[in-house]
Design a protein around this motif. Structure first.
Motif, PDB file in Angstrom:
ATOM      1  N   ALA A  11       0.817  -1.217   0.000  1.00 19.97           N
ATOM      2  CA  ALA A  11       0.000   0.000   0.000  1.00 19.97           C
ATOM      3  C   ALA A  11       0.852   1.268   0.000  1.00 19.97           C
ATOM      4  O   ALA A  11       0.391   2.329  -0.441  1.00 19.97           O
ATOM      5  CB  ALA A  11      -0.936   0.001   1.205  1.00 19.97           C
ATOM      6  N   ALA A  12       2.090   1.185   0.464  1.00 22.08           N
ATOM      7  CA  ALA A  12       2.954   2.357   0.463  1.00 22.08           C
ATOM      8  C   ALA A  12       3.466   2.684  -0.936  1.00 22.08           C
ATOM      9  O   ALA A  12       3.864   3.827  -1.203  1.00 22.08           O
ATOM     10  CB  ALA A  12       4.148   2.131   1.404  1.00 22.08           C
ATOM     11  N   TRP A  13       3.424   1.701  -1.829  1.00 19.61           N
ATOM     12  CA  TRP A  13       3.949   1.877  -3.180  1.00 19.61           C
ATOM     13  C   TRP A  13       2.847   1.886  -4.231  1.00 19.61           C
ATOM     14  O   TRP A  13       3.073   2.299  -5.372  1.00 19.61           O
ATOM     15  CB  TRP A  13       4.935   0.756  -3.490  1.00 19.61           C
ATOM     16  N   GLU A  14       1.681   1.405  -3.856  1.00 22.18           N
ATOM     17  CA  GLU A  14       0.574   1.259  -4.803  1.00 22.18           C
ATOM     18  C   GLU A  14      -0.605   2.102  -4.332  1.00 22.18           C
ATOM     19  O   GLU A  14      -1.397   1.688  -3.481  1.00 22.18           O
ATOM     20  CB  GLU A  14       0.169  -0.219  -4.926  1.00 22.18           C
ATOM     21  N   GLY A  15      -0.694   3.327  -4.880  1.00 22.67           N
ATOM     22  CA  GLY A  15      -1.710   4.260  -4.423  1.00 22.67           C
ATOM     23  C   GLY A  15      -3.132   3.811  -4.670  1.00 22.67           C
ATOM     24  O   GLY A  15      -4.071   4.339  -4.049  1.00 22.67           O
ATOM     25  N   CYS A  16      -3.340   2.828  -5.546  1.00 22.17           N
ATOM     26  CA  CYS A  16      -4.703   2.344  -5.779  1.00 22.17           C
ATOM     27  C   CYS A  16      -5.293   1.717  -4.520  1.00 22.17           C
ATOM     28  O   CYS A  16      -6.518   1.778  -4.311  1.00 22.17           O
ATOM     29  CB  CYS A  16      -4.732   1.349  -6.943  1.00 22.17           C
ATOM     30  N   LEU A  17      -4.449   1.146  -3.666  1.00 21.32           N
ATOM     31  CA  LEU A  17      -4.962   0.479  -2.472  1.00 21.32           C
ATOM     32  C   LEU A  17      -5.491   1.483  -1.445  1.00 21.32           C
ATOM     33  O   LEU A  17      -6.646   1.360  -0.992  1.00 21.32           O
ATOM     34  CB  LEU A  17      -3.890  -0.432  -1.877  1.00 21.32           C
ATOM     35  N   PRO A  18      -4.731   2.497  -1.048  1.00 20.67           N
ATOM     36  CA  PRO A  18      -5.320   3.501  -0.149  1.00 20.67           C
ATOM     37  C   PRO A  18      -6.459   4.279  -0.807  1.00 20.67           C
ATOM     38  O   PRO A  18      -7.374   4.734  -0.106  1.00 20.67           O
ATOM     39  CB  PRO A  18      -4.141   4.408   0.221  1.00 20.67           C
ATOM     40  N   ALA A  19      -6.441   4.428  -2.135  1.00 25.61           N
ATOM     41  CA  ALA A  19      -7.561   5.103  -2.803  1.00 25.61           C
ATOM     42  C   ALA A  19      -8.849   4.305  -2.626  1.00 25.61           C
ATOM     43  O   ALA A  19      -9.925   4.877  -2.413  1.00 25.61           O
ATOM     44  CB  ALA A  19      -7.250   5.284  -4.289  1.00 25.61           C
ATOM     45  N   ALA A  20      -8.756   2.982  -2.711  1.00 23.80           N
ATOM     46  CA  ALA A  20      -9.938   2.141  -2.491  1.00 23.80           C
ATOM     47  C   ALA A  20     -10.412   2.247  -1.049  1.00 23.80           C
ATOM     48  O   ALA A  20     -11.622   2.338  -0.779  1.00 23.80           O
ATOM     49  CB  ALA A  20      -9.621   0.694  -2.847  1.00 23.80           C
ATOM     50  N   GLU A  21      -9.480   2.256  -0.101  1.00 26.60           N
ATOM     51  CA  GLU A  21      -9.871   2.391   1.304  1.00 26.60           C
ATOM     52  C   GLU A  21     -10.521   3.746   1.562  1.00 26.60           C
ATOM     53  O   GLU A  21     -11.505   3.840   2.307  1.00 26.60           O
ATOM     54  CB  GLU A  21      -8.648   2.183   2.196  1.00 26.60           C
ATOM     55  N   ALA A  22     -10.000   4.791   0.933  1.00 28.26           N
ATOM     56  CA  ALA A  22     -10.593   6.119   1.107  1.00 28.26           C
ATOM     57  C   ALA A  22     -12.015   6.179   0.554  1.00 28.26           C
ATOM     58  O   ALA A  22     -12.832   6.984   1.015  1.00 28.26           O
ATOM     59  CB  ALA A  22      -9.722   7.169   0.422  1.00 28.26           C
ATOM     60  N   ALA A  23     -12.317   5.294  -0.423  1.00 26.58           N
ATOM     61  CA  ALA A  23     -13.666   5.230  -0.984  1.00 26.58           C
ATOM     62  C   ALA A  23     -14.588   4.325  -0.174  1.00 26.58           C
ATOM     63  O   ALA A  23     -15.729   4.093  -0.577  1.00 26.58           O
ATOM     64  CB  ALA A  23     -13.597   4.745  -2.432  1.00 26.58           C
ATOM     65  N   GLY A  24     -14.104   3.836   0.963  1.00 30.18           N
ATOM     66  CA  GLY A  24     -14.948   3.051   1.859  1.00 30.18           C
ATOM     67  C   GLY A  24     -14.841   1.555   1.714  1.00 30.18           C
ATOM     68  O   GLY A  24     -15.636   0.814   2.298  1.00 30.18           O
ATOM     69  N   TYR A  25     -13.846   1.063   0.980  1.00 28.35           N
ATOM     70  CA  TYR A  25     -13.710  -0.366   0.762  1.00 28.35           C
ATOM     71  C   TYR A  25     -12.764  -1.010   1.784  1.00 28.35           C
ATOM     72  O   TYR A  25     -11.741  -0.421   2.150  1.00 28.35           O
ATOM     73  CB  TYR A  25     -13.158  -0.641  -0.639  1.00 28.35           C
ATOM     74  N   ARG A  26     -13.119  -2.214   2.174  1.00 32.95           N
ATOM     75  CA  ARG A  26     -12.191  -3.046   2.925  1.00 32.95           C
ATOM     76  C   ARG A  26     -11.457  -3.943   1.947  1.00 32.95           C
ATOM     77  O   ARG A  26     -12.059  -4.505   1.017  1.00 32.95           O
ATOM     78  CB  ARG A  26     -12.937  -3.918   3.948  1.00 32.95           C
ATOM     79  N   LEU A  27     -10.134  -4.083   2.131  1.00 33.81           N
ATOM     80  CA  LEU A  27      -9.309  -4.842   1.207  1.00 33.81           C
ATOM     81  C   LEU A  27      -8.994  -6.217   1.789  1.00 33.81           C
ATOM     82  O   LEU A  27      -8.565  -6.329   2.936  1.00 33.81           O
ATOM     83  CB  LEU A  27      -7.991  -4.108   0.936  1.00 33.81           C
ATOM     84  N   LEU A  28      -9.225  -7.239   0.988  1.00 38.34           N
ATOM     85  CA  LEU A  28      -8.924  -8.610   1.365  1.00 38.34           C
ATOM     86  C   LEU A  28      -8.064  -9.259   0.277  1.00 38.34           C
ATOM     87  O   LEU A  28      -8.232  -8.944  -0.898  1.00 38.34           O
ATOM     88  CB  LEU A  28     -10.225  -9.412   1.538  1.00 38.34           C
ATOM     89  N   PRO A  29      -7.173 -10.179   0.635  1.00 35.40           N
ATOM     90  CA  PRO A  29      -6.918 -10.681   1.983  1.00 35.40           C
ATOM     91  C   PRO A  29      -6.176  -9.661   2.829  1.00 35.40           C
ATOM     92  O   PRO A  29      -5.371  -8.888   2.319  1.00 35.40           O
ATOM     93  CB  PRO A  29      -6.046 -11.914   1.726  1.00 35.40           C
ATOM     94  N   ASP A  30      -6.482  -9.666   4.126  1.00 36.83           N
ATOM     95  CA  ASP A  30      -5.848  -8.710   5.015  1.00 36.83           C
ATOM     96  C   ASP A  30      -4.549  -9.242   5.606  1.00 36.83           C
ATOM     97  O   ASP A  30      -3.883  -8.543   6.357  1.00 36.83           O
ATOM     98  CB  ASP A  30      -6.804  -8.265   6.124  1.00 36.83           C
ATOM     99  N   ARG A  31      -4.191 -10.476   5.270  1.00 39.14           N
ATOM    100  CA  ARG A  31      -2.870 -11.010   5.650  1.00 39.14           C
ATOM    101  C   ARG A  31      -1.900 -10.773   4.496  1.00 39.14           C
ATOM    102  O   ARG A  31      -2.265 -10.855   3.327  1.00 39.14           O
ATOM    103  CB  ARG A  31      -2.941 -12.503   5.960  1.00 39.14           C
TER     104      ARG A  31
END
Length: 344
Positions: free
Chosen positions: A252-272
């Motif tokens: 997530a520190a290198w791939e801005g799409c992941l925090p962008a999805a979280e900012a839109a209200g999504y939970r990301l899986l797998p969380d491990r």
């Protein structure tokens, strides 16, 4: 989806020597279509949760074995929805079959397919179509293909293709309740900011299409943490345990799409922090990369898991099945991701 003759495919492809992919794709109506196959009646009653599977099927080359895997692997079941990447339609490498329709019929599911690329290298392909699909036990009310902003021109790649990355969005009728789902394939031949631009286009499209609905998005987001064209970076990471940890633990520190999805209200899986793709390296070995994700909003993911697609982990295969007789190393170079999603 209606095919094009090889002569027409090659003629259109040659236009890319002087025109953009967008210009050439505009001449091909199949690129804007989402082909729906509602084949089966809905299940009886409302589900307590939707078993959702994300799976890059690597073109459906091992189609019979994939069907066996989906029918018999205890860890991928139960599934109500499959968000799938890399399925062929009319390519010799996968037996010339419409792999989406074949799997839908075998599994007893509805399906929708979107065209990502038209392959040009093999002139013997009946159609040369390749794309993404959604499988659902519930009726598909409507669907659309979402073309993503271009980050790489695949015509000038050794694979030589017309097209570009794609998401397919669909509204399902789940016991009378609308649920939005989508399968996404982001560009691997770019860096993190390029993938973020593409995912933000998907998020904007789903906001317009699925207002107020629970939404399940998933697919191969290609979150390498590097530009997939950069061979030097790949070799550097292959020789560095610390950089390999970055690929799994710090995506997530290198791939801005992941925090962008979280900012839109999504939970990301797998969380491990587990790898979902095995990238082969020149000279042998592979990198474990964390590429395949399920994005959940408006639903509660009670559990999730990552399922190996290596042959050595398919001890559940039925005797006499194609999967039991399979001698390759893996059904796909991606693992599958499963989660149970209860609608709020």
């Amino acid at each position: 989806m209606k095919g094009l003759s090889n002569e027409e495919r090659q003629r259109l492809g040659a236009l890319l020597e002087g025109a953009s992919q967008e210009e050439v794709m505009a001449r091909i109506p199949q690129f804007s279509q989402a082909e729906i196959h509602n084949l089966v009646p809905p299940p009886a009653g409302a589900p307590g949760a939707l078993g959702t599977l994300v799976f890059n099927m690597e073109r459906g080359v091992y189609l019979e074995e994939l069907g066996d895997f989906l029918e018999t692997c205890p860890e991928v079941r139960p599934f109500d929805i499959i968000l799938a990447n890399e399925l062929d339609d009319g390519c010799l490498r996968s037996g010339g079959k419409d792999t989406t329709l074949e799997l839908a019929k075998r599994l007893g599911m509805n399906a929708v397919f979107g065209l990502e690329f038209i392959e040009l290298v093999n002139g013997g392909d009946p159609k040369g179509f390749h794309g993404n699909a959604i499988f659902s036990r519930w009726p598909i009310r409507r669907a659309r293909a979402v073309r993503l902003p271009e980050q790489y021109n695949w015509y000038f790649d050794r694979q030589r293709r017309i097209g570009g990355r794609l998401a397919v969005l669909a509204e399902l009728d789940v016991a009378g309740r609308p649920v939005g789902v989508g399968t996404i394939h982001l560009e691997n031949r770019t860096h993190g900011p390029g993938r973020q631009v593409q995912l933000e286009a998907v998020l904007a499209a789903e906001e317009a299409m699925f207002p107020g609905m629970p939404v399940l998005l998933g697919g191969d987001l290609s979150t390498n943490t590097f530009d997939g064209r950069d061979k030097d970076a790949i070799q550097e990471i292959a020789g560095s345990p610390a950089l390999q940890r970055r690929c799994l633990e710090e995506a997530a520190a290198w791939e801005g799409c992941l925090p962008a999805a979280e900012a839109a209200g999504y939970r990301l899986l797998p969380d491990r922090a587990v790898g979902t793709r095995r990238k082969p390296l020149p000279g042998g070995g592979h990198l474990d990369l964390r590429l395949d994700w399920l994005l959940v909003r408006g639903a509660e993911a009670a559990e999730s898991r990552t399922i190996s697609t290596r042959r050595e982990d398919c001890g559940f295969a039925r005797p006499g099945s194609a999967l039991a007789a399979f001698t390759g190393e893996e059904l796909s170079d991606h693992n599958a991701v499963w989660a149970s999603c209860a609608l709020r």
